[in-house]
Every structure is written in C-alpha cells, then in structure tokens.
Motif scaffolding. Structure first.
Motif, mmCIF file in Angstrom:
data_model
loop_
_atom_site.group_PDB
_atom_site.id
_atom_site.type_symbol
_atom_site.label_atom_id
_atom_site.label_comp_id
_atom_site.label_asym_id
_atom_site.label_seq_id
_atom_site.Cartn_x
_atom_site.Cartn_y
_atom_site.Cartn_z
ATOM 1 N N ASP A 1 0.798 -1.216 0.000
ATOM 2 C CA ASP A 1 0.000 0.000 0.000
ATOM 3 C C ASP A 1 0.833 1.269 0.000
ATOM 4 O O ASP A 1 0.308 2.340 0.228
ATOM 5 N N ASN A 2 2.130 1.175 -0.211
ATOM 6 C CA ASN A 2 2.951 2.376 -0.249
ATOM 7 C C ASN A 2 2.793 3.012 -1.615
ATOM 8 O O ASN A 2 3.447 2.640 -2.569
ATOM 9 N N LYS A 3 1.892 3.976 -1.696
ATOM 10 C CA LYS A 3 1.548 4.586 -2.974
ATOM 11 C C LYS A 3 2.692 5.409 -3.555
ATOM 12 O O LYS A 3 2.667 5.744 -4.725
ATOM 13 N N PHE A 4 3.686 5.750 -2.755
ATOM 14 C CA PHE A 4 4.823 6.480 -3.299
ATOM 15 C C PHE A 4 5.750 5.563 -4.080
ATOM 16 O O PHE A 4 6.723 6.003 -4.648
ATOM 17 N N ARG A 5 5.431 4.277 -4.094
ATOM 18 C CA ARG A 5 6.182 3.340 -4.923
ATOM 19 C C ARG A 5 5.325 2.851 -6.086
ATOM 20 O O ARG A 5 5.674 1.907 -6.761
ATOM 21 N N ASP A 6 4.201 3.483 -6.288
ATOM 22 C CA ASP A 6 3.272 3.119 -7.356
ATOM 23 C C ASP A 6 3.610 3.950 -8.590
ATOM 24 O O ASP A 6 3.237 5.109 -8.703
ATOM 25 N N ALA A 7 4.328 3.338 -9.532
ATOM 26 C CA ALA A 7 4.782 4.057 -10.720
ATOM 27 C C ALA A 7 3.621 4.613 -11.523
ATOM 28 O O ALA A 7 3.721 5.697 -12.096
ATOM 29 N N GLN A 8 2.533 3.896 -11.573
ATOM 30 C CA GLN A 8 1.378 4.368 -12.337
ATOM 31 C C GLN A 8 0.865 5.691 -11.770
ATOM 32 O O GLN A 8 0.558 6.613 -12.516
ATOM 33 N N ARG B 1 -13.133 6.203 4.881
ATOM 34 C CA ARG B 1 -12.186 6.829 3.949
ATOM 35 C C ARG B 1 -10.974 7.385 4.704
ATOM 36 O O ARG B 1 -9.836 7.197 4.290
ATOM 37 N N MET B 2 -11.233 8.080 5.817
ATOM 38 C CA MET B 2 -10.130 8.636 6.609
ATOM 39 C C MET B 2 -9.251 7.527 7.170
ATOM 40 O O MET B 2 -8.027 7.664 7.202
ATOM 41 N N THR B 3 -9.851 6.420 7.594
ATOM 42 C CA THR B 3 -9.075 5.293 8.109
ATOM 43 C C THR B 3 -8.165 4.730 7.033
ATOM 44 O O THR B 3 -6.976 4.474 7.270
ATOM 45 N N VAL B 4 -8.697 4.573 5.824
ATOM 46 C CA VAL B 4 -7.895 4.050 4.706
ATOM 47 C C VAL B 4 -6.735 4.984 4.406
ATOM 48 O O VAL B 4 -5.575 4.559 4.342
ATOM 49 N N PHE B 5 -7.006 6.277 4.241
ATOM 50 C CA PHE B 5 -5.947 7.202 3.845
ATOM 51 C C PHE B 5 -4.972 7.497 4.976
ATOM 52 O O PHE B 5 -3.775 7.682 4.731
ATOM 53 N N THR B 6 -5.428 7.503 6.210
ATOM 54 C CA THR B 6 -4.510 7.663 7.334
ATOM 55 C C THR B 6 -3.551 6.481 7.391
ATOM 56 O O THR B 6 -2.351 6.651 7.628
ATOM 57 N N GLY B 7 -4.076 5.284 7.136
ATOM 58 C CA GLY B 7 -3.220 4.099 7.092
ATOM 59 C C GLY B 7 -2.180 4.173 5.987
ATOM 60 O O GLY B 7 -1.020 3.790 6.188
ATOM 61 N N LEU B 8 -2.581 4.683 4.822
ATOM 62 C CA LEU B 8 -1.623 4.830 3.719
ATOM 63 C C LEU B 8 -0.523 5.825 4.079
ATOM 64 O O LEU B 8 0.660 5.578 3.834
ATOM 65 N N VAL B 9 -0.912 6.951 4.671
ATOM 66 C CA VAL B 9 0.079 7.966 5.063
ATOM 67 C C VAL B 9 1.012 7.397 6.129
ATOM 68 O O VAL B 9 2.239 7.564 6.040
ATOM 69 N N ASP B 10 0.463 6.716 7.124
ATOM 70 C CA ASP B 10 1.294 6.122 8.175
ATOM 71 C C ASP B 10 2.295 5.133 7.586
ATOM 72 O O ASP B 10 3.459 5.100 7.996
#
Length: 168
Positions: free
Chosen positions: A37-44, A130-139
C-alpha cells in the motif's frame, strides 16, 4: 560572495535529487505490483500525466510528454508540496494519495427509503472509513520512507524510497 554562483532554493533540491538518482541503484522495476500500500512506490500514480497537468498549470501537454520518468516524479513531488518547504508532510501526502486513489466509499448508492438521519449516519460512516484508509496509507509511507523520523518526506527520502526493494 564575489565569484560564486548563487543557486536558488528551488533549484537546489532538483540538483541534489538528480545526483541521488544517479547514485542510488534501482534494484527493482518500479511497477505497482509487490509494493503493498505504499503509494509512493506506485509508478502508475507517479507517472500520471493527466494528474501532473492538473497540478502544474504552467506545463503544456507537450512539456509533460517530453519529460523523463524522473522529471515527472520530481514535478509530482513538487506539485504536492503546498507550503513549498521541500518536504511532504502527512496532509500533503494524504492529498497526493487520496487524489489518485481508486478507493471511493462515497460511490455506494443510497438505500431506497433512506431518511435524512440515516443518510447523515451513512455519510459519516463512509467518511470515517475513507479517513481510516488514507490515514493508514500515510502512516505506511511515513514509517517506511521517513528515514530521519521528522514526520515529513524530503525529496531525497522520496527518491531513495522509489528505488528501495520492498521490505528493506
């Protein structure tokens, strides 16, 4: 100082980042598969030309199309650094990943016959999800990529994380 070349504060991170790109080996293909889930490694996500055009108005479509992947990644980082401090804090990271997310709890149709109170309750619950999902991604991004533990991702941390093998 006489005889020295002054470098603007906007150019310095780009120069340092370019040097890091040359020094840090790319040990794995930068595809989204395997990057959890580390979106900063998502090339797309990071190479999305439409998203970049939306955020960087002064760039033409031709400019964006002629950029290298590293240049697009730099502009992705820079366009989400809303306070221009050369770091992405948790809110800036959340804005970047939520803007590019497929997750949409708000896309669910309302049940037939729902009262105003039920709609408020459902909407609040969806907002919390939604906040739980995105907070988890940021964490996750901060725990994996914020190597100096200052609560922000610097451009160099961002570049290094893009080349890191998952789990390292």
């Amino acid at each position: 100082m006489a005889g020295s070349v002054a470098m603007s504060s906007a150019v310095l991170p780009a120069v340092v980042g370019a040097m890091v790109l040359l020094l840090v080996p790319q040990t794995r293909c930068l595809s989204p598969e395997g990057y959890d889930d580390n979106k900063f490694r998502d090339a797309q996500m990071l190479q999305d030309k439409g998203h970049l055009k939306e955020h960087v108005k002064e760039l033409s479509e031709e400019d964006i199309n002629s950029m290298t992947p590293a240049e697009r990644e730099f502009h992705f980082f820079k366009s989400h650094d809303s306070d221009k401090d050369h770091h992405l804090d948790g809110l800036e990271i959340m804005a970047a990943v939520s803007h590019n997310s497929d997750y949409d709890s708000f896309g669910r149709p309302a049940p037939e016959g729902e009262t105003a109170e039920q709609e408020r309750e459902r909407t609040n619950q969806e907002h919390q999800e939604r906040m739980t999902v995105f907070t988890g991604l940021v964490d996750k991004i901060l725990s994996e990529d914020d190597t100096n533990n200052d609560g922000m991702i610097s451009y160099i941390e961002y570049v290094v994380s893009r080349r890191r093998v998952p789990g390292t």
